[in-house]
Design an enzyme around this catalytic site. Structure first.
Site, mmCIF file in Angstrom:
data_model
loop_
_atom_site.group_PDB
_atom_site.id
_atom_site.type_symbol
_atom_site.label_atom_id
_atom_site.label_comp_id
_atom_site.label_asym_id
_atom_site.label_seq_id
_atom_site.Cartn_x
_atom_site.Cartn_y
_atom_site.Cartn_z
ATOM 1 N N VAL A 242 -14.968 -4.545 -1.920
ATOM 2 C CA VAL A 242 -16.078 -5.096 -2.706
ATOM 3 C C VAL A 242 -15.555 -5.837 -3.920
ATOM 4 O O VAL A 242 -15.983 -6.965 -4.226
ATOM 5 C CB VAL A 242 -17.058 -3.981 -3.116
ATOM 6 C CG1 VAL A 242 -18.115 -4.535 -4.072
ATOM 7 C CG2 VAL A 242 -17.725 -3.379 -1.876
ATOM 8 N N LYS B 196 -7.240 5.442 -0.756
ATOM 9 C CA LYS B 196 -6.721 5.128 -2.085
ATOM 10 C C LYS B 196 -7.663 5.675 -3.147
ATOM 11 O O LYS B 196 -8.878 5.510 -3.059
ATOM 12 C CB LYS B 196 -6.549 3.616 -2.234
ATOM 13 C CG LYS B 196 -6.311 3.130 -3.665
ATOM 14 C CD LYS B 196 -7.587 2.596 -4.309
ATOM 15 C CE LYS B 196 -7.373 2.202 -5.768
ATOM 16 N NZ LYS B 196 -8.632 1.776 -6.427
ATOM 17 N N TYR C 192 2.555 -4.477 -2.684
ATOM 18 C CA TYR C 192 1.617 -3.867 -3.618
ATOM 19 C C TYR C 192 2.061 -4.025 -5.073
ATOM 20 O O TYR C 192 1.238 -3.874 -5.980
ATOM 21 C CB TYR C 192 1.435 -2.371 -3.314
ATOM 22 C CG TYR C 192 0.902 -2.064 -1.937
ATOM 23 C CD1 TYR C 192 0.359 -3.067 -1.125
ATOM 24 C CD2 TYR C 192 0.939 -0.768 -1.429
ATOM 25 C CE1 TYR C 192 -0.114 -2.785 0.142
ATOM 26 C CE2 TYR C 192 0.458 -0.480 -0.164
ATOM 27 C CZ TYR C 192 -0.059 -1.484 0.628
ATOM 28 O OH TYR C 192 -0.527 -1.199 1.880
ATOM 29 N N LEU D 130 -15.420 -0.018 0.737
ATOM 30 C CA LEU D 130 -15.167 0.354 -0.654
ATOM 31 C C LEU D 130 -13.943 -0.329 -1.237
ATOM 32 O O LEU D 130 -13.914 -0.674 -2.424
ATOM 33 C CB LEU D 130 -15.011 1.875 -0.768
ATOM 34 C CG LEU D 130 -16.259 2.717 -0.498
ATOM 35 C CD1 LEU D 130 -15.963 4.195 -0.693
ATOM 36 C CD2 LEU D 130 -17.405 2.282 -1.396
ATOM 37 N N SER D 131 -12.911 -0.544 -0.423
ATOM 38 C CA SER D 131 -11.678 -1.156 -0.917
ATOM 39 C C SER D 131 -11.806 -2.662 -1.132
ATOM 40 O O SER D 131 -10.934 -3.274 -1.744
ATOM 41 C CB SER D 131 -10.527 -0.893 0.063
ATOM 42 O OG SER D 131 -10.250 0.477 0.168
ATOM 43 N N HIS E 212 4.752 -5.262 7.911
ATOM 44 C CA HIS E 212 3.451 -5.252 7.248
ATOM 45 C C HIS E 212 2.416 -6.081 8.017
ATOM 46 O O HIS E 212 1.291 -5.629 8.238
ATOM 47 C CB HIS E 212 3.600 -5.782 5.817
ATOM 48 C CG HIS E 212 2.502 -5.342 4.909
ATOM 49 N ND1 HIS E 212 2.680 -5.162 3.559
ATOM 50 C CD2 HIS E 212 1.207 -5.050 5.138
ATOM 51 C CE1 HIS E 212 1.545 -4.766 3.008
ATOM 52 N NE2 HIS E 212 0.631 -4.705 3.950
ATOM 53 N N ASP F 57 1.871 6.271 0.798
ATOM 54 C CA ASP F 57 1.945 5.035 1.579
ATOM 55 C C ASP F 57 2.001 3.834 0.648
ATOM 56 O O ASP F 57 1.054 3.541 -0.081
ATOM 57 C CB ASP F 57 0.734 4.907 2.503
ATOM 58 C CG ASP F 57 0.830 3.677 3.391
ATOM 59 O OD1 ASP F 57 1.374 3.793 4.500
ATOM 60 O OD2 ASP F 57 0.380 2.602 2.963
ATOM 61 N N LYS G 175 6.776 -0.993 3.507
ATOM 62 C CA LYS G 175 6.522 -2.029 4.502
ATOM 63 C C LYS G 175 7.316 -3.299 4.196
ATOM 64 O O LYS G 175 7.466 -3.696 3.031
ATOM 65 C CB LYS G 175 5.022 -2.363 4.551
ATOM 66 C CG LYS G 175 4.137 -1.139 4.770
ATOM 67 C CD LYS G 175 2.658 -1.483 4.760
ATOM 68 C CE LYS G 175 1.812 -0.220 4.804
ATOM 69 N NZ LYS G 175 1.773 0.475 3.496
#
Length: 324
Positions: free
Chosen positions: A224, A270, A47, A221-222, A109, A42, A76
């Site tokens: 912080v 990820k 990105y 988690l993604s 997106h 993905d 996207k």
């Protein structure tokens, strides 16, 4: 690996999310993911690592780890390319960077149109239109989502993409899309995790027969490292998650990912760590009980980490909410 039907294709329920993987690390991460059994990748123009992803795909194919037809590759359309004059060029740029002839899935997106930024000027262009302005800020363009979608449909007709869909849409936008789409969306991708269960939106999508992919399925988690969450917001520390992990002899992350796929969503966690690649996809040899599923769902606090109504104002000098 279990899959779900997406349009005329079949997409693995577990994919590798490429967001926030550094370009220098991307090719190796992709090769190792494919070696570990991943077939769903993905990505997105925004990105900034699609060329490296393409390198990883080419290396994996050359090493005999997979064939192109074995892979499900998603990209996207970025906000600055919503104008019908730029949709195909944006898609083609992603294809060129990826080294592919077609995408399995191409998504809008964000439901946010911004002024066009030429590829030669800046790519990916990000959220700020003019980085040299005295006060750089996010700007919006008057491009209807219906016009963008019509051009997305044309990409399928031209054979550049197999399926099209949307990201970050709410129920209202989804209802509206279904009134004008000649080709209904084959996928809805949204943030979803136990702190943001999105039950009503999932039910709306199901009523239309639209499958759902959950991004950021492990929650905080993604975010912080981006100062968009703090460590105390980790769902992995919740008592029900920990107890289920202990009962099943699995990790808390595996329990949360299992909750997501067991409720019917695909997930795209990820990671660039080899051991986590294997851990994340090893969730099909156990099942959560009905009681555990209900208790994890009850953790919902409507906590959205990826919210333009928050980060656009903080980082790009414009308040732009898309969720009420």
């Amino acid at each position: 690996m279990d899959s779900i039907s997406v349009g005329s294709g079949s997409m693995p329920l577990i994919g590798l999310g490429l967001w926030k993987i550094e370009p220098a690390d991307t090719a190796n991460a992709v090769v190792e993911a494919i070696r570990a059994g991943y077939r769903h990748l993905d990505s997105a123009a925004d990105y900034g690592n699609e060329a490296a992803l393409g390198e990883g795909i080419a290396r994996a194919i050359n090493q005999g780890l997979c064939r192109r037809e074995d892979l499900w590759v998603t990209s996207k359309l970025w906000n600055t390319y919503h104008d019908p004059a730029h949709v195909e060029a944006a898609c083609q740029r992603s294809l060129d960077d990826l080294g592919l002839e077609y995408l399995d899935l191409y998504l809008v997106h964000f439901p946010i149109a911004q002024p066009f930024v030429d590829f030669a000027e800046r790519y990916p262009p990000g959220w700020i239109t003019d980085t040299n302005a005295d006060e750089p800020r996010m700007e919006v363009a008057k491009v209807p989502l219906s016009a963008t979608w019509a051009t997305m449909e044309a990409l399928v007709d031209r054979g550049l993409v197999r399926e099209i869909g949307v990201c970050n849409y709410n129920s209202g936008l989804l209802h509206d899309l279904m009134t004008y789409a000649n080709r209904p969306p084959a996928m809805l991708q949204i943030e979803s995790h136990p702190y943001l269960s999105q039950d009503a939106l999932l039910r709306t999508a199901a009523d239309y027969g639209i499958p759902v992919t959950a991004f950021s399925p492990l929650g905080a988690l993604s975010y912080v490292a981006l100062d968009m969450a703090n460590g105390s917001e980790s769902v992995l520390n919740e008592a029900i998650v920990v107890s289920a992990a202990q009962r099943l002899k699995k990790t808390p992350a595996q329990v949360v990912l299992r909750w997501a796929v067991q409720r019917g969503t695909a997930v795209i966690p990820k990671t660039s760590k080899a051991e986590r690649l294997i851990e994340n996809r090893s969730i099909f040899d156990f099942q959560l009980s009905d009681e555990e599923m209900s208790a994890i769902s009850a953790l919902n606090r409507n906590r959205r980490f990826n919210d333009p109504g928050v980060f656009c104002e903080a980082a790009f000098n414009r308040f732009h909410a898309i969720y009420d």
